[in-house]
Design an enzyme around this catalytic site. Structure first.
Site, short mmCIF file in Angstrom:
data_model
loop_
_atom_site.label_atom_id
_atom_site.label_comp_id
_atom_site.label_asym_id
_atom_site.label_seq_id
_atom_site.Cartn_x
_atom_site.Cartn_y
_atom_site.Cartn_z
N ASN A 1 0.79 -1.22 0.34
CA ASN A 1 0.01 0.09 -0.08
C ASN A 1 1.15 1.13 0.28
O ASN A 1 1.99 1.65 0.32
CB ASN A 1 -1.15 -0.11 0.99
CG ASN A 1 -0.61 0.01 2.39
OD1 ASN A 1 0.41 -1.11 2.61
ND2 ASN A 1 -0.80 0.95 3.80
N GLU B 1 0.18 5.19 0.91
CA GLU B 1 -0.81 5.81 1.70
C GLU B 1 -0.32 7.57 0.78
O GLU B 1 0.80 7.81 0.19
CB GLU B 1 -0.79 5.99 3.23
CG GLU B 1 -1.64 4.85 3.32
CD GLU B 1 -0.97 5.18 4.69
OE1 GLU B 1 -2.31 3.79 5.58
OE2 GLU B 1 -0.54 5.84 5.62
N CYS C 1 -4.03 0.75 -2.96
CA CYS C 1 -3.50 -0.52 -2.02
C CYS C 1 -3.32 -1.27 -2.45
O CYS C 1 -2.60 -1.82 -3.96
CB CYS C 1 -4.70 -1.25 -2.13
SG CYS C 1 -6.35 -0.85 -0.98
N GLU D 1 -2.92 -4.57 -3.17
CA GLU D 1 -3.48 -6.04 -4.39
C GLU D 1 -3.41 -5.09 -5.72
O GLU D 1 -3.22 -5.72 -6.47
CB GLU D 1 -5.12 -6.41 -3.62
CG GLU D 1 -4.80 -7.13 -2.51
CD GLU D 1 -5.39 -5.94 -1.28
OE1 GLU D 1 -6.07 -5.77 -0.12
OE2 GLU D 1 -4.61 -4.52 -0.66
N CYS E 1 -10.47 -4.54 -0.31
CA CYS E 1 -11.78 -3.43 -0.20
C CYS E 1 -12.10 -4.53 -0.93
O CYS E 1 -11.94 -5.18 -1.98
CB CYS E 1 -10.76 -2.56 -0.47
SG CYS E 1 -10.02 -1.78 -1.85
N CYS F 1 -10.36 -3.55 -4.90
CA CYS F 1 -9.21 -4.83 -5.33
C CYS F 1 -10.49 -5.91 -5.08
O CYS F 1 -9.58 -6.48 -6.47
CB CYS F 1 -8.61 -4.96 -3.74
SG CYS F 1 -7.79 -3.04 -2.98
#
Length: 155
Positions: free
Chosen positions: A61, A63, A72, A74, A110, A113
């Site tokens: 990830n 940010e 993210c 993934e 999420c 993803c």
């Protein structure tokens, strides 16, 4: 109107019960998590992707203070795999999290993803093996329908 029931099948393993290929993904996902840029949440997530040609791609990830400009783990890994190996299908994805250097319980992708995983599975032409990696157990799913039964490609 009729009622539909969704049944999700998953296998739960202790990390030391994984076969060598899955254990490699498990370890790689945790290692990728350690390199994540999680300056705001402190929750580092890593992903490891195995391709049909045996190559492994990692992501984590990233940010950003201008939320939601980050990405993210993934999607970072899957998009990198698609860019670096556009003609090679993705066969498996492992996701893991670390907080303050400690391996966390199994985490789940999420919604965004999950939908990207549905599209990735479609492109690969076969089920995506998904490992939700935790410090004490690993949930293994065969196919994205277990995570997103009514994804855009399911109708």
């Amino acid at each position: 109107m009729r009622k539909e029931q969704i049944v999700i099948e998953a296998m739960a393993y202790a990390p030391d019960e994984l076969d060598p290929a899955d254990r490699q993904l498990y370890d790689a996902a945790f290692e990728a998590a350690r390199g994540a840029y999680a300056a705001y949440s402190g929750f580092q997530v890593g992903a490891a992707v195995r391709l049909a040609n045996g190559a492994m791609v990692l992501g984590n990830n990233q940010e950003n203070v201008a939320y939601p400009s980050g990405l993210c783990a993934e999607r970072t890994a899957l998009f990198y795999a698609g860019a670096a190996y556009p003609e090679v299908g993705v066969r498996a994805l492992a996701v893991a999290a670390v907080k303050e250097g400690v391996r966390q319980k199994a985490v789940s992708p999420c919604g965004a993803c999950r939908q990207v995983m549905v599209e990735t599975e479609k492109r690969a032409g076969g089920p995506l093996r998904i490992l939700l990696c935790g410090s004490e157990r690993v949930i293994v799913l065969e196919g994205t329908a277990s995570l997103l039964p009514y994804g855009f490609e399911s109708f």
